[in-house]
Design a protein around this motif. Structure first.
Motif, PDB file in Angstrom:
ATOM      1  N   PHE E  88      40.201  47.873  50.645  1.00  0.00           N
ATOM      2  CA  PHE E  88      40.097  49.332  50.689  1.00  0.00           C
ATOM      3  C   PHE E  88      38.667  49.792  50.946  1.00  0.00           C
ATOM      4  CE2 PHE E  88      43.502  48.048  47.883  1.00  0.00           C
ATOM      5  CZ  PHE E  88      44.548  48.887  48.205  1.00  0.00           C
ATOM      6  N   ASN E  92      37.796  49.261  45.130  1.00  0.00           N
ATOM      7  CA  ASN E  92      38.819  49.226  44.081  1.00  0.00           C
ATOM      8  C   ASN E  92      38.814  47.945  43.271  1.00  0.00           C
ATOM      9  OD1 ASN E  92      39.550  51.712  44.983  1.00  0.00           O
ATOM     10  ND2 ASN E  92      41.369  51.032  46.085  1.00  0.00           N
ATOM     11  N   LEU E  93      37.636  47.427  42.990  1.00  0.00           N
ATOM     12  CA  LEU E  93      37.570  46.320  42.032  1.00  0.00           C
ATOM     13  C   LEU E  93      37.924  46.866  40.656  1.00  0.00           C
ATOM     14  CD1 LEU E  93      34.379  44.382  43.164  1.00  0.00           C
ATOM     15  CD2 LEU E  93      36.781  43.921  43.689  1.00  0.00           C
ATOM     16  N   PHE E  94      38.384  45.975  39.770  1.00  0.00           N
ATOM     17  CA  PHE E  94      38.706  46.396  38.404  1.00  0.00           C
ATOM     18  C   PHE E  94      37.408  46.399  37.600  1.00  0.00           C
ATOM     19  CE2 PHE E  94      42.584  43.799  39.678  1.00  0.00           C
ATOM     20  CZ  PHE E  94      43.191  44.890  40.299  1.00  0.00           C
ATOM     21  N   PRO E  95      36.936  47.567  37.187  1.00  0.00           N
ATOM     22  CA  PRO E  95      35.589  47.645  36.605  1.00  0.00           C
ATOM     23  C   PRO E  95      35.475  46.967  35.241  1.00  0.00           C
ATOM     24  CG  PRO E  95      36.703  49.755  36.445  1.00  0.00           C
ATOM     25  CD  PRO E  95      37.583  48.866  37.271  1.00  0.00           C
ATOM     26  N   ASN E  96      36.595  46.791  34.560  1.00  0.00           N
ATOM     27  CA  ASN E  96      36.534  46.199  33.220  1.00  0.00           C
ATOM     28  C   ASN E  96      36.701  44.695  33.250  1.00  0.00           C
ATOM     29  OD1 ASN E  96      39.099  46.640  34.140  1.00  0.00           O
ATOM     30  ND2 ASN E  96      39.992  46.843  32.107  1.00  0.00           N
ATOM     31  N   LYS E  97      36.760  44.137  34.438  1.00  0.00           N
ATOM     32  CA  LYS E  97      36.889  42.687  34.551  1.00  0.00           C
ATOM     33  C   LYS E  97      35.681  42.145  35.312  1.00  0.00           C
ATOM     34  CE  LYS E  97      41.982  42.387  34.549  1.00  0.00           C
ATOM     35  NZ  LYS E  97      42.021  43.310  33.426  1.00  0.00           N
ATOM     36  N   TYR E 138      29.755  42.086  36.173  1.00  0.00           N
ATOM     37  CA  TYR E 138      30.745  43.153  36.285  1.00  0.00           C
ATOM     38  C   TYR E 138      30.517  43.913  37.594  1.00  0.00           C
ATOM     39  CZ  TYR E 138      32.501  42.470  31.588  1.00  0.00           C
ATOM     40  OH  TYR E 138      33.102  41.933  30.491  1.00  0.00           O
ATOM     41  N   GLN E 140      30.215  46.925  38.496  1.00  0.00           N
ATOM     42  CA  GLN E 140      29.239  48.013  38.521  1.00  0.00           C
ATOM     43  C   GLN E 140      27.829  47.528  38.742  1.00  0.00           C
ATOM     44  OE1 GLN E 140      30.077  51.506  37.891  1.00  0.00           O
ATOM     45  NE2 GLN E 140      32.024  50.593  38.447  1.00  0.00           N
ATOM     46  N   ARG E 154      39.047  38.572  46.537  1.00  0.00           N
ATOM     47  CA  ARG E 154      40.214  38.807  45.691  1.00  0.00           C
ATOM     48  C   ARG E 154      41.499  38.791  46.527  1.00  0.00           C
ATOM     49  NH1 ARG E 154      40.605  44.387  42.422  1.00  0.00           N
ATOM     50  NH2 ARG E 154      40.774  45.191  44.545  1.00  0.00           N
TER      51      ARG E 154
END
Ligand SMILES: Nc1ncnc2c1ncn2[C@@H]1O[C@H](COP(=O)(O)OP(=O)(O)OP(=O)(O)O)[C@@H](O)[C@H]1O
Ligand SMILES: Nc1ncnc2c1ncn2[C@@H]1O[C@H](COP(=O)(O)OP(=O)(O)OP(=O)(O)O)[C@@H](O)[C@H]1O
Ligand SMILES: [Mg+2]
Ligand SMILES: [Mg+2]
Lengths: 249, 229, 248, 229, 248
Positions: E88, E92-97, E138, E140, E154
């Protein structure tokens, strides 16, 4: 009115506890103190409750809640009896059954000591705020006999007397026993005004309230009151309660 | 179940008028205090910031009922209000009561205003300044109008909360809706019907308030937020 | 009048321990077009913001028409800012004002013009940027490119002596970029003095009189467009340019 | 002024324990109801959505004091709870009281959860789905953990509000801090000092709650929100 | 196996009254690189999202390995999506992982691999995209370019048969673009089938086997890269290209 057997006494004896509802902000009738590090609700009504419980041979349990909701709690079977300095007015008689009277009251106007001279007559209260506890006979008396004053109705007596001390109220209509106690406790703050208030007969008697159907229970209660009246213990209990408050204030 | 209303409705009408009155005054005072404390909070001086933070922390950390009683007893020592009767309560209770509501609401209002100012991108201020406008003009001419528009929904919620909180004034003898309902309940020995009536009254009042706020939102210019096709 | 509109002397700026600008000096002559390029985080925006004191507390001097901006009092500063327009990456139009009001707000408030004059001027400017039909629209209903052109018109309304651009096309869809660059190109041709931070290298080549390559808070390389894009031997400049040009 | 504390502190200790207890139960019920109603609110079926909206509107539109009393009087007619004493109040009051608090809090909690779910960009769900994950795994494995983290501050505020609101239970005879303060005031014939004590107790409790929430925020991973240099 | 991996037939999609895709048809062969270009709002993203049914309720057919995606049941759809990776614009990575968890989450959850296998595979992929040292970081804390490369890794973790890219470099700083395009170029060289929406025309020229020019919901022009960029006589294509190329 019903012919069904009245089990009220038996029910209480079966559960081995008498649940008495009260509103503990009404010294010396009922008020909280701390004894041996434990909170305890004490007072004239509580001493009497204990006698009744003893008579029934059961333990005593006290439910402490707001005065205006006591009758509704009784009807909801949350409590068995009300001992809360409750006067047996005709209106209340429609809702509950009352025992014999265990105390007779006269109503007086409690005022701030500073204003003792100022409020001598009913007329002198014209346009001034006068407090009375919500849903009590004092509310009715205030509204009928001090019609020119501005009635202030609150659910808690102490909030009224606090306001009186702050000068927010000209006076508070209370029973003479309560008024005496205030004056005794705080002679520099409170005084009883000379204003003449009449207490109609139907507003004079403090009784124990029970559910209408619990006739047997009322009977047992009456027996106990008569006994205590006869041997003079009733007066003793009242003095005991006054002393308790004096040492805990 | 509601047959008693036939007899008692004037009591509820009076109580409703009283509730509207104290809420209205409370809201006005709350807005005033909110503006005042948001300025203190954003001031350069540590002491002012500290005062504002303390006020906000205390108000947010204690039940409004206790606040109202303490403020009422406290205020009555300080100011002297004539005991004129109004809708069944003395002005000497109505006014301190409303002030107490306002003091409570002011803390929340201040935080709402602050969040509104924060919500306006720094770029807006910079654009104003870079055109040569003063700090003042930039704040009041550019940032504030947008901030007010943004916080209207939150302000509306706060007003609704205030209307509901005004019920605690029954404890200082203001004869608003709750006090009236409890009084009627005490007479009927049944609290449920009058309390239900009171609940309906509050519900209607709060719904009206949200209607009012959404009308104001529209007036304050929804236009510029819409993206036409 | 000196021969320079702006003189930056030994400008230093740090945020906490982060030294963002380390001793920057350069000059801008009337009508000159200075383009600033460099990697992200090198301090380009900070430099631009120091020029009109949107950033405060820096060391060194910024001289604008013989006035030291660093020490200007508030009222002087406001006059300076009026003569130094700024165009931002995010346009920063006022969303609650129409396009026309965006342009006329400052001149009217500052009593530079009457409302009538300001409106007339605004319409002229909108014609210049090709948006006269949008005078009554709200910014949100415009495309990014249109918004940026309005922002340029807004800056021009104060008759500035110099225009600062901070990546004016970075937030735009590719097809919008051309329109904005077109407007800027015309301004340049008409003799406006401009300082432009941009990643549009083709445009930089075309309009720049002088290119500054910034890296890690210093002006690492400096010269004409031809020098920077074709002749420089500075390895950092070359590496940066190769990266940026590759993608386009 | 506070000499009475020497004698009366056990009353306040008991009241504090009671306040903590009812708040704790109320919070748990509130979270449960919140989760339940946020599911209804997001359900495909209009009827469920409608039920959730109605519940939320009613709770938000009426004073919590009235809600508590209605729920208490209503519940006590419906279910029979043994009058076992616990910390000075009957369970038949404690339990309906806490349930009432929970029902009140649930409406706010549901809205907080909803805003949390909305706050997570749609891209997160799409990224999950495009990897072949099920709707369920995407919701519970990816979106929810982020949503919970995002709404923790708002949840914390709601818990603080609940602690303060718990003071209304004095009216149904639960012997929590406010009731105890009013009782002691009755014995002393003076309200102000015990109310001040109660205010301080609430203040400490609410400050502790915000501390707790900010610790949880840290544990639930502040790490990933920080942008290291 | 057919000679086409994907066959799009008469695809139509509308949002309310807005017809966004009007009868789109095209095919993708194994190892083919299809690049989709076109102005903003022409429906490029919508088309891509229809391919793996992130958009629902469309008319027409999308055939993927003989399976009609439009009618796939939920479980089938999930298998299809596993074989069709998507990258995308916003990463849209998962920020909490962590980076590693981002890559291993799906394979482990879907029981495609054991945790150990997934971790090993993730490290391999991170090496491929040049970020093996960031496994524990992470999202961020990464630059945009790094995040996008993780997002590609991913997608690759599920061993997809085709990769869809929706403007993978539009949200990046110019210097970051090169790294991401580099990774994509290598994937292309290694024979991955790819459908790419992009504004990077140089890149499109280099890798595209087929270019689709979309405009207002239709494929307005179509052909080899050479045809589209140098030979087409379609006026809309030419206008679009002139605008986009001017800016770079
Ligand atoms: N207000 C601020 N507080 C702290 N640090 C800041 C602030 N503004 C900028 N910085 C830091 O200063 C450095 C330079 O930032 P600046 O925005 O000037 O770079 P830039 O060259 O404009 O980059 P870009 O191309 O990304 O816009 C960066 O490291 C940034 O993190
Ligand atoms: N969820 C949606 N609801 C309503 N309209 C939508 C939705 N998604 C897209 N659209 C509309 O569909 C049209 C095509 O959008 P799409 O995002 O596919 O364009 P695009 O070619 O990808 O543009 P861009 O280059 O800006 O990404 C636009 O008019 C857009 O407003
Ligand atoms: Mg910058
Ligand atoms: Mg798109």
């Amino acid at each position: 009115s019903s012919n069904k057997a009245d089990n009220s006494v038996k029910t209480i004896q079966n559960k081995k506890t008498l649940v008495v509802g009260t509103a503990a902000d009404y010294a010396p009738f009922e008020f909280p103190i701390v004894q041996n590090g434990q909170k305890k609700i004490v007072g004239y009504d509580l001493l009497l409750s204990k006698k009744i419980a003893d008579n029934l041979g059961v333990k005593l349990k006290i439910v402490n809640t707001e005065f205006p909701s006591l009758i509704s709690e009784l009807q909801d079977k949350k409590i068995d009896l009300i001992l809360a300095g409750m006067v047996s007015t005709p209106q209340r008689k429609k809702a509950v059954a009352f025992s014999k009277s265990y105390y007779t009251v006269k109503n007086v106007l409690l005022v701030n000591k500073k204003n003792q001279a100022r409020y001598n007559t009913v007329a002198s209260l014209k346009g001034h705020s006068v407090g009375a506890q919500q849903s009590t006979t004092q509310e009715t008396i205030t509204k009928s006999q001090l019609a020119d004053a501005n009635p202030v109705v609150e659910s808690n007596l102490t909030s009224l007397t606090t306001e009186l001390k702050q000068g927010k109220l000209a006076g508070v209509v209370v029973e003479n026993a309560i008024a005496d106690n205030y004056v005794k406790s705080y002679p520099h703050d409170y005084a009883i005004a000379k204003v003449k208030l009449t207490t109609p007969k139907s507003f004079r008697y403090i009784n124990i309230a029970a559910r209408k159907n619990d006739k047997a229970l009322v009977k047992r209660v009456n027996t106990e009151i008569t006994k205590l009246q006869k041997n003079g213990q009733l007066k003793e209990l009242f003095k005991q309660a006054q002393a308790l408050q004096a040492e805990n204030k | 179940m509601f047959a008693f209303l036939h007899h008692y409705y004037p009591v509820f009408v009076q109580g409703t008028a009283q509730t509207i009155l104290i809420s209205f005054i409370g809201i006005l005072i709350g807005i005033g205090l909110g503006l005042c404390f948001v300025s203190l909070r954003r001031s350069k001086y540590r002491l002012f910031q500290y005062i504002a933070r303390l006020y906000i922390a205390i108000v947010r950390g204690t039940p409004s009922m206790i606040q109202v009683m303490l403020i009422y007893y406290g205020l009555s020592k300080m100011i002297d209000i004539p005991q004129i009767q109004f809708l069944g309560s003395g002005l000497d209770r109505l006014i301190p009561g409303s002030i107490a509501l306002g003091i409570n609401s002011g803390a929340y209002t201040a935080e709402i205003f602050r969040s509104g100012l924060i919500s306006i991108p720094r770029g807006q201020t910079e654009a104003g300044l870079s055109l040569g406008l003063s700090n003042r003009t930039t704040l009041y001419g550019i940032v504030m109008p947008q901030a007010v528009r943004n916080v209207l929904p939150a302000l509306g919620n706060e007003f609704i909360t205030l209307i509901k909180e005004s019920s605690v004034l029954f404890y200082i003898g203001v004869q608003e809706v709750t006090a009236q309902a409890l009084g009627v309940g005490g007479t009927l020995y049944n609290f449920i019907p009058p309390l239900l009536v009171a609940a309906v009254i509050y519900f209607v009042l709060t719904q009206l308030m949200s209607l009012l706020v959404s009308l104001m939102e529209k007036r304050l210019g929804n236009a510029y937020l819409k993206v036409p096709e | 009048m000196t021969k320079h509109i702006i003189e930056v002397q030994h400008l230093k700026k740090h945020f906490g321990k982060n030294e963002v600008l380390k001793d920057i000096s350069f000059t801008v002559k009337p009508s000159e077009k200075v383009v600033i390029i460099g990697p992200s985080g090198s301090g380009k925006s900070t430099l631009l913001r120091c020029l009109n004191r949107l950033e405060d507390d820096y060391d060194g001097r910024v001289i604008f028409y013989d006035q030291n901006i660093c020490q200007a009092k508030t009222t002087d500063l406001r006059l300076i800012r009026q003569r130094m327009g700024m165009v931002f990456q995010q346009f920063n139009l006022f969303p609650n004002k129409t396009v026309l009001e965006n342009i006329t707000f400052a001149p009217i408030k500052l009593k530079v013009m009457t409302a009538d004059q300001a409106t007339q001027k605004a319409h002229e400017l909108l014609k210049q940027v090709g948006l006269d039909d949008k005078a009554a629209a709200y910014p949100q209903s415009l495309s990014g490119g249109q918004q940026q052109r309005v922002a340029i018109a807004r800056s021009l309304a104060m008759n500035p002596k110099v225009l600062l651009f901070d990546e004016p096309t970075s937030a735009l869809d590719p097809e919008m970029v051309g329109d904005v660059l077109g407007v800027m190109q015309r301004l340049a041709t008409n003799g406006m003095t401009m300082i432009i931070v941009t990643h549009e290298m083709m445009f930089a080549k075309k309009v720049a009189d002088k290119v500054l390559f910034m890296d890690k808070g210093v002006v690492a390389d400096e010269g004409t467009a031809d020098y920077i894009f074709n002749q420089t031997s500075n390895p950092r400049t070359k590496e940066f340019l190769s990266k940026v040009m590759l993608s386009s």
